[in-house]
Scaffold this motif. Structure first.
Motif, PDB file in Angstrom:
ATOM      1  N   ASP A 187       9.239 -30.172 -21.024  1.00 39.02           N
ATOM      2  CA  ASP A 187       7.850 -30.407 -21.402  1.00 39.02           C
ATOM      3  C   ASP A 187       7.046 -30.701 -20.144  1.00 39.02           C
ATOM      4  O   ASP A 187       7.595 -30.887 -19.056  1.00 39.02           O
ATOM      5  N   ARG A 188       5.740 -30.752 -20.342  1.00 36.99           N
ATOM      6  CA  ARG A 188       4.812 -31.070 -19.259  1.00 36.99           C
ATOM      7  C   ARG A 188       3.831 -32.110 -19.751  1.00 36.99           C
ATOM      8  O   ARG A 188       3.752 -32.395 -20.946  1.00 36.99           O
ATOM      9  N   ASN A 189       3.091 -32.655 -18.838  1.00 33.77           N
ATOM     10  CA  ASN A 189       2.097 -33.653 -19.186  1.00 33.77           C
ATOM     11  C   ASN A 189       1.060 -33.045 -20.122  1.00 33.77           C
ATOM     12  O   ASN A 189       0.662 -31.887 -19.946  1.00 33.77           O
ATOM     13  N   ARG A 190       0.618 -33.848 -21.114  1.00 35.88           N
ATOM     14  CA  ARG A 190      -0.364 -33.375 -22.104  1.00 35.88           C
ATOM     15  C   ARG A 190      -1.384 -34.477 -22.427  1.00 35.88           C
ATOM     16  O   ARG A 190      -1.724 -34.698 -23.580  1.00 35.88           O
ATOM     17  N   VAL A 191      -1.875 -35.150 -21.395  1.00 37.31           N
ATOM     18  CA  VAL A 191      -2.778 -36.284 -21.615  1.00 37.31           C
ATOM     19  C   VAL A 191      -4.251 -35.895 -21.691  1.00 37.31           C
ATOM     20  O   VAL A 191      -5.088 -36.734 -22.034  1.00 37.31           O
ATOM     21  N   ALA A 192      -4.588 -34.655 -21.404  1.00 33.76           N
ATOM     22  CA  ALA A 192      -6.001 -34.242 -21.360  1.00 33.76           C
ATOM     23  C   ALA A 192      -6.731 -34.473 -22.678  1.00 33.76           C
ATOM     24  O   ALA A 192      -7.935 -34.677 -22.695  1.00 33.76           O
ATOM     25  N   GLY A 193      -5.990 -34.479 -23.789  1.00 32.67           N
ATOM     26  CA  GLY A 193      -6.605 -34.701 -25.092  1.00 32.67           C
ATOM     27  C   GLY A 193      -6.962 -36.158 -25.364  1.00 32.67           C
ATOM     28  O   GLY A 193      -7.546 -36.468 -26.395  1.00 32.67           O
ATOM     29  N   GLY A 194      -6.617 -37.061 -24.443  1.00 33.45           N
ATOM     30  CA  GLY A 194      -6.984 -38.461 -24.589  1.00 33.45           C
ATOM     31  C   GLY A 194      -5.831 -39.399 -24.905  1.00 33.45           C
ATOM     32  O   GLY A 194      -5.972 -40.607 -24.791  1.00 33.45           O
ATOM     33  N   ASP A 195      -4.675 -38.861 -25.314  1.00 32.53           N
ATOM     34  CA  ASP A 195      -3.504 -39.696 -25.585  1.00 32.53           C
ATOM     35  C   ASP A 195      -2.685 -39.789 -24.305  1.00 32.53           C
ATOM     36  O   ASP A 195      -1.944 -38.875 -23.958  1.00 32.53           O
ATOM     37  N   HIS A 196      -2.844 -40.897 -23.614  1.00 35.99           N
ATOM     38  CA  HIS A 196      -2.208 -41.064 -22.310  1.00 35.99           C
ATOM     39  C   HIS A 196      -0.735 -41.441 -22.401  1.00 35.99           C
ATOM     40  O   HIS A 196      -0.113 -41.759 -21.392  1.00 35.99           O
ATOM     41  N   THR A 197      -0.153 -41.381 -23.592  1.00 35.86           N
ATOM     42  CA  THR A 197       1.295 -41.560 -23.721  1.00 35.86           C
ATOM     43  C   THR A 197       2.012 -40.211 -23.761  1.00 35.86           C
ATOM     44  O   THR A 197       3.234 -40.177 -23.868  1.00 35.86           O
ATOM     45  N   ARG A 198       1.289 -39.124 -23.655  1.00 34.84           N
ATOM     46  CA  ARG A 198       1.886 -37.782 -23.769  1.00 34.84           C
ATOM     47  C   ARG A 198       2.504 -37.337 -22.441  1.00 34.84           C
ATOM     48  O   ARG A 198       2.204 -36.276 -21.916  1.00 34.84           O
ATOM     49  N   HIS A 199       3.380 -38.179 -21.912  1.00 30.93           N
ATOM     50  CA  HIS A 199       4.114 -37.856 -20.692  1.00 30.93           C
ATOM     51  C   HIS A 199       5.359 -37.050 -21.067  1.00 30.93           C
ATOM     52  O   HIS A 199       5.981 -37.322 -22.097  1.00 30.93           O
ATOM     53  N   PRO A 200       5.784 -36.104 -20.229  1.00 32.18           N
ATOM     54  CA  PRO A 200       6.948 -35.294 -20.582  1.00 32.18           C
ATOM     55  C   PRO A 200       8.239 -36.113 -20.698  1.00 32.18           C
ATOM     56  O   PRO A 200       9.089 -35.808 -21.545  1.00 32.18           O
ATOM     57  N   GLU A 201       8.377 -37.160 -19.902  1.00 33.31           N
ATOM     58  CA  GLU A 201       9.588 -37.981 -19.961  1.00 33.31           C
ATOM     59  C   GLU A 201       9.677 -38.732 -21.290  1.00 33.31           C
ATOM     60  O   GLU A 201      10.768 -38.916 -21.832  1.00 33.31           O
ATOM     61  N   PHE A 202       8.532 -39.143 -21.815  1.00 34.57           N
ATOM     62  CA  PHE A 202       8.483 -39.837 -23.100  1.00 34.57           C
ATOM     63  C   PHE A 202       8.825 -38.861 -24.221  1.00 34.57           C
ATOM     64  O   PHE A 202       9.567 -39.195 -25.152  1.00 34.57           O
ATOM     65  N   GLU A 203       8.311 -37.628 -24.111  1.00 38.84           N
ATOM     66  CA  GLU A 203       8.616 -36.593 -25.103  1.00 38.84           C
ATOM     67  C   GLU A 203      10.107 -36.255 -25.080  1.00 38.84           C
ATOM     68  O   GLU A 203      10.709 -36.023 -26.141  1.00 38.84           O
ATOM     69  N   ILE A 204      10.694 -36.229 -23.902  1.00 41.53           N
ATOM     70  CA  ILE A 204      12.139 -35.982 -23.793  1.00 41.53           C
ATOM     71  C   ILE A 204      12.909 -37.083 -24.504  1.00 41.53           C
ATOM     72  O   ILE A 204      13.858 -36.808 -25.238  1.00 41.53           O
ATOM     73  N   ALA A 205      12.515 -38.330 -24.294  1.00 47.49           N
ATOM     74  CA  ALA A 205      13.204 -39.451 -24.955  1.00 47.49           C
ATOM     75  C   ALA A 205      13.109 -39.308 -26.473  1.00 47.49           C
ATOM     76  O   ALA A 205      14.108 -39.493 -27.181  1.00 47.49           O
TER      77      ALA A 205
END
Length: 160
Positions: free
Chosen positions: A46-64
Motif C-alpha cells: 500500500d501507499r500513503n492515502r492521507v490526502a482525503g483528510g484521514d491522517h491515519t491512512r499510512h501504509p504501515e497501518f494498513e498492513i497491520a
C-alpha cells in the motif's frame, strides 16, 4: 550507521519507493510499504492515502490491519515489512499490537525530521519516536544509504 540490504531486499525497498512516488503523484505524502512472508512472497502493499483528510491512512497501518485479518499469528511474526520511511509511533504500535515481525526501512524518522527542518517544513504533530522505542525487541534495519537521495528528492518535492 546504515543497513546494506541484499538484492532481494533491495527489490522490495525499491517497490516501496515506487509506491511512495505513486502516492506523491496522487497528492499524498511519499510513503509506501510492502508486507513479505517468511518464504519471500509479497502478501500486501500500500501507499500513503492521507490526502482525503484521514491522517491515519499510512501504509504501515494498513498492513497491520490487513495482517490481523488475513494471517495467523505465527505467520505475522515471521513476516517482514519493507517501507520507504521508518514507522511513526501510530504505525509502530499497530505493528507491535498485531505481532508483525521485522521492519526494514529506507529513510529514518530522524533523517526525515532533519530534512523537513532544512526545507522549512513544520514538524509533524506527532513526535518521531524510533520504532525500537515503541516496540522494544523488534528486529529493525535501516536506514539504507543507497536510497537516501531518492527519498530526499521525493520529500523535497512533497514540501514544494
Amino acid at each position: 550507521m546504515g543497513y546494506e540490504p541484499g538484492a532481494e531486499e533491495m527489490r522490495h525497498l525499491n517497490r516501496c519507493v515506487e509506491l511512495a512516488a505513486e502516492a506523491l503523484d496522487d497528492g499524498d505524502e511519499p510513503f509506501g510499504s510492502v508486507l513479505v512472508s517468511a518464504s519471500g512472497e509479497v502478501l500486501f502493499e500500500d501507499r500513503n492515502r492521507v490526502a482525503g483528510g484521514d491522517h491515519t491512512r499510512h501504509p504501515e497501518f494498513e498492513i497491520a490491519r490487513w495482517a490481523a485479518a488475513n494471517m495467523a499469528p505465527e505467520d505475522r511474526a515471521a513476516a517482514t515489512v519493507y517501507t520507504s520511511g521508518e514507522h511513526c509511533p501510530m504505525c509502530s504500535a499497530a505493528h507491535g499490537w498485531v505481532g508483525l515481525g521485522r521492519i526494514v526501512y529506507a529513510m529514518s524518522s530522524a533523517q526525515l525530521g532533519a530534512l523537513r527542518a532544512e526545507l522549512g517544513v513544520p514538524p509533524s504533530p506527532v513526535a518521531a519516536i524510533p520504532v525500537r522505542e515503541v516496540v522494544p525487541g523488534l528486529p529493525v534495519d535501516g536506514p539504507v544509504a543507497a536510497l537516501e537521495a531518492v527519498m530526499r528528492e521525493l520529500h523535497t518535492r512533497a514540501a514544494g
